[in-house]
Design a protein around this motif. Sequence first.
Motif, PDB file in Angstrom:
ATOM      1  N   VAL A  96      -4.009  -8.666 -10.667  1.00  0.00           N
ATOM      2  CA  VAL A  96      -3.789  -9.657  -9.317  1.00  0.00           C
ATOM      3  C   VAL A  96      -2.146  -9.419  -8.056  1.00  0.00           C
ATOM      4  N   ALA A  97      -1.610  -8.913  -8.910  1.00  0.00           N
ATOM      5  CA  ALA A  97       0.093  -8.512  -8.103  1.00  0.00           C
ATOM      6  C   ALA A  97      -0.294  -7.295  -6.764  1.00  0.00           C
ATOM      7  N   MET A  98      -1.580  -6.739  -7.469  1.00  0.00           N
ATOM      8  CA  MET A  98      -1.598  -5.682  -6.529  1.00  0.00           C
ATOM      9  C   MET A  98      -2.609  -5.922  -5.341  1.00  0.00           C
ATOM     10  N   ALA A  99      -3.755  -6.978  -6.328  1.00  0.00           N
ATOM     11  CA  ALA A  99      -4.097  -7.285  -4.772  1.00  0.00           C
ATOM     12  C   ALA A  99      -3.276  -8.229  -4.110  1.00  0.00           C
ATOM     13  N   GLU A 100      -2.174  -8.475  -4.233  1.00  0.00           N
ATOM     14  CA  GLU A 100      -2.006  -9.258  -3.512  1.00  0.00           C
ATOM     15  C   GLU A 100      -1.032  -8.493  -1.985  1.00  0.00           C
ATOM     16  N   ALA A 101      -0.757  -7.540  -2.619  1.00  0.00           N
ATOM     17  CA  ALA A 101       0.374  -6.432  -1.882  1.00  0.00           C
ATOM     18  C   ALA A 101      -0.886  -5.485  -1.535  1.00  0.00           C
ATOM     19  N   ARG A 102      -2.318  -5.860  -1.890  1.00  0.00           N
ATOM     20  CA  ARG A 102      -2.686  -5.053  -0.799  1.00  0.00           C
ATOM     21  C   ARG A 102      -2.717  -3.492  -0.961  1.00  0.00           C
ATOM     22  N   VAL A 103      -2.598  -3.695  -2.510  1.00  0.00           N
ATOM     23  CA  VAL A 103      -2.042  -1.561  -2.713  1.00  0.00           C
ATOM     24  C   VAL A 103      -3.426  -1.669  -3.819  1.00  0.00           C
ATOM     25  N   ASN A 104      -4.139   0.145  -3.742  1.00  0.00           N
ATOM     26  CA  ASN A 104      -4.339   0.044  -4.561  1.00  0.00           C
ATOM     27  C   ASN A 104      -3.778   0.987  -6.075  1.00  0.00           C
ATOM     28  N   PRO A 105      -4.421   1.556  -7.348  1.00  0.00           N
ATOM     29  CA  PRO A 105      -3.547   1.975  -8.284  1.00  0.00           C
ATOM     30  C   PRO A 105      -3.551   3.738  -7.647  1.00  0.00           C
ATOM     31  N   GLU A 106      -3.802   4.671  -6.157  1.00  0.00           N
ATOM     32  CA  GLU A 106      -3.097   5.463  -6.146  1.00  0.00           C
ATOM     33  C   GLU A 106      -1.614   5.012  -5.007  1.00  0.00           C
ATOM     34  N   ASP A 107      -1.390   3.890  -4.756  1.00  0.00           N
ATOM     35  CA  ASP A 107      -0.325   3.773  -4.015  1.00  0.00           C
ATOM     36  C   ASP A 107       0.759   4.054  -5.256  1.00  0.00           C
ATOM     37  N   ILE A 108       0.248   3.115  -5.485  1.00  0.00           N
ATOM     38  CA  ILE A 108       1.477   2.904  -7.110  1.00  0.00           C
ATOM     39  C   ILE A 108       2.688   4.338  -7.059  1.00  0.00           C
ATOM     40  N   ASP A 109       3.604   4.829  -6.749  1.00  0.00           N
ATOM     41  CA  ASP A 109       5.148   5.865  -6.734  1.00  0.00           C
ATOM     42  C   ASP A 109       5.426   5.566  -7.990  1.00  0.00           C
ATOM     43  N   TYR A 110       5.883   4.221  -8.781  1.00  0.00           N
ATOM     44  CA  TYR A 110       6.546   4.329  -9.978  1.00  0.00           C
ATOM     45  C   TYR A 110       6.111   3.132 -10.616  1.00  0.00           C
ATOM     46  N   ILE A 111       5.810   3.337 -12.066  1.00  0.00           N
ATOM     47  CA  ILE A 111       6.404   1.834 -12.820  1.00  0.00           C
ATOM     48  C   ILE A 111       7.586   1.770 -13.464  1.00  0.00           C
ATOM     49  N   ASN A 112       8.223   0.355 -13.339  1.00  0.00           N
ATOM     50  CA  ASN A 112       9.387   0.220 -14.420  1.00  0.00           C
ATOM     51  C   ASN A 112       9.142  -0.787 -15.191  1.00  0.00           C
ATOM     52  N   ALA A 113       8.705  -0.511 -16.451  1.00  0.00           N
ATOM     53  CA  ALA A 113       8.345  -0.772 -17.701  1.00  0.00           C
ATOM     54  C   ALA A 113       8.908  -1.754 -17.947  1.00  0.00           C
ATOM     55  N   ALA A 163      -3.081   5.770 -13.904  1.00  0.00           N
ATOM     56  CA  ALA A 163      -2.368   5.607 -15.073  1.00  0.00           C
ATOM     57  C   ALA A 163      -1.642   6.710 -15.351  1.00  0.00           C
ATOM     58  N   TYR A 164      -2.231   7.733 -15.470  1.00  0.00           N
ATOM     59  CA  TYR A 164      -1.728   9.052 -16.226  1.00  0.00           C
ATOM     60  C   TYR A 164      -1.514  10.205 -15.497  1.00  0.00           C
ATOM     61  N   ARG A 165      -1.123   9.739 -13.909  1.00  0.00           N
ATOM     62  CA  ARG A 165      -0.390  10.348 -12.491  1.00  0.00           C
ATOM     63  C   ARG A 165       0.603   9.544 -12.585  1.00  0.00           C
ATOM     64  N   ILE A 166       1.029   8.576 -13.322  1.00  0.00           N
ATOM     65  CA  ILE A 166       2.094   7.446 -12.427  1.00  0.00           C
ATOM     66  C   ILE A 166       3.241   7.742 -13.083  1.00  0.00           C
ATOM     67  N   PRO A 167       4.891   7.907 -12.863  1.00  0.00           N
ATOM     68  CA  PRO A 167       5.622   8.115 -13.447  1.00  0.00           C
ATOM     69  C   PRO A 167       5.999   6.790 -14.212  1.00  0.00           C
ATOM     70  N   VAL A 168       6.603   6.654 -15.045  1.00  0.00           N
ATOM     71  CA  VAL A 168       6.420   5.202 -15.730  1.00  0.00           C
ATOM     72  C   VAL A 168       8.611   5.499 -16.752  1.00  0.00           C
ATOM     73  N   SER A 169       9.046   4.410 -16.860  1.00  0.00           N
ATOM     74  CA  SER A 169      10.109   4.521 -17.409  1.00  0.00           C
ATOM     75  C   SER A 169      10.926   3.410 -18.073  1.00  0.00           C
ATOM     76  N   SER A 170      11.734   2.831 -19.035  1.00  0.00           N
ATOM     77  CA  SER A 170      12.249   2.035 -19.110  1.00  0.00           C
ATOM     78  C   SER A 170      13.683   1.739 -19.129  1.00  0.00           C
ATOM     79  N   ILE A 171      14.564   0.835 -18.230  1.00  0.00           N
ATOM     80  CA  ILE A 171      16.239   0.913 -18.230  1.00  0.00           C
ATOM     81  C   ILE A 171      16.482   0.578 -19.602  1.00  0.00           C
ATOM     82  N   LYS A 172      15.799  -0.356 -20.310  1.00  0.00           N
ATOM     83  CA  LYS A 172      16.440  -1.225 -21.651  1.00  0.00           C
ATOM     84  C   LYS A 172      16.526  -0.028 -22.599  1.00  0.00           C
ATOM     85  N   SER A 173      16.012   1.008 -22.573  1.00  0.00           N
ATOM     86  CA  SER A 173      16.987   1.914 -23.399  1.00  0.00           C
ATOM     87  C   SER A 173      18.047   2.107 -22.628  1.00  0.00           C
TER      88      SER A 173
END
Length: 423
Positions: free
Chosen positions: A292-309, A333-343
């Motif tokens: 739903v957040a992506m739909a509101e932003a009008r982005v597709n999965p291939e538009d996401i450059d990074y995920i802050n987990a 999902a396999y092509r998008i870098p992900v990281s957690s700053i809680k580390s």
Amino acid sequence: MSRREVAITGIGVISPGGIGVPDFWRLLTEGRTATRLVTHFDPAPFRSRIAAEADFDPAAFGLGPQEIRRMDRAAQFGVVTAREAVTGSGLDMSTVDPGRVAVSVGSAIGASVGLEEEYRAASDDGRLDLLDENYAAKHLYNYFVPSSIVAEVAWAVGAEGHAAMISDGCTSGVDAVGYGCDLIREGSADIVIAGGTDAPITPITLACFDAIKATTPRNDDPEHASRPFDASRNGFVLGEGAAMFVLEEVEHARGRGAHIHAIVSGFAGRCNAYHMTGLKADGREMAEAIRVAMAEARVNPEDIDYINAHGSGTKQNDRHETAAFKRSLGDQAYRIPVSSIKSMIGHSLGAIGAIEVAASVLALEHDVLPPTANLHTPDPECDLDYIPVTAREQDTDTVLTVASGFGGFQSAMVLTAPGKDHA
């Protein structure tokens, strides 16, 4: 009629190992950890004796003796970060209508430090069955009412518009930012001071998480205890801090020549209606919030450059989150870098979602992706591109940041670089 876009024009951060935006970003990009044995009190009686503490001196950051006496630590965090955000935004509050300036603050457990200190004093450290009111502080009522934090922030910046406390557990910080965006989009405000604050490093909080074994018992190695997505992870590390933002309607920001850090393009939240602390393995609710957040932003999965987990470092969360990314983003999902700053800075409950928004905005601005510290042996079930140990340079236009909280709350926010148009 076109939708009112929301810009982030100011940022303020207090985090373990980095107070103020420059020090916070330096800590993240260097991959340093701020986790250590608890120093605020004697942690010896507890199963988990580790936390990520902020080395915060309120007087050094402009709070006077009366403010320090009146405000709980979480309120102090909120006020100092709000002032940093307003200063950084270049906003002159004397030139705007204060009735068009709103405040939205998220906190999971409010004034927990003040409440515990006052209980210990009024009960003679628990020896009295009936509290002795003669030993209660004059400002005790403020600690009982979480909205007092919102009032302090509003007073500090001179905001006279709508003011709200958002308390959705560990999604509170990002939810407060999302609510602030809604106020601007619906026309209720032109400017919103929004973010999250929590100071949960207290004996009772440690005891509560000990009871459900959510925090790590890796007391012999505090620096490397927070290990999101690592096969050896065994719980999260408690943290503290705050992040506040100046949100503005884009044309309002451009009209005064403000620097726009990022655009909040989409936000959504869901609840699993399942269990107070448990998560379903399929990640369906988080996936729906992302969709739903992506739909509101009008982005597709291939538009996401990074995920802050969310990346708390518990077994069930990290697997649940991995499943949610796969469910919502498909093979991408396999092509998008992900990281957690809680580390690096631990889990500051209601504040962390806002702090992660700050990290996401800075990743957009600097084209640098923070790493997941202490990730050396990936869990085979967490098989996405989780950035290990070292920050990664990468052109970044769109970031997805997510949050997950007890009670089944799941939230997702999409942030885009100024001028980026996915329509």
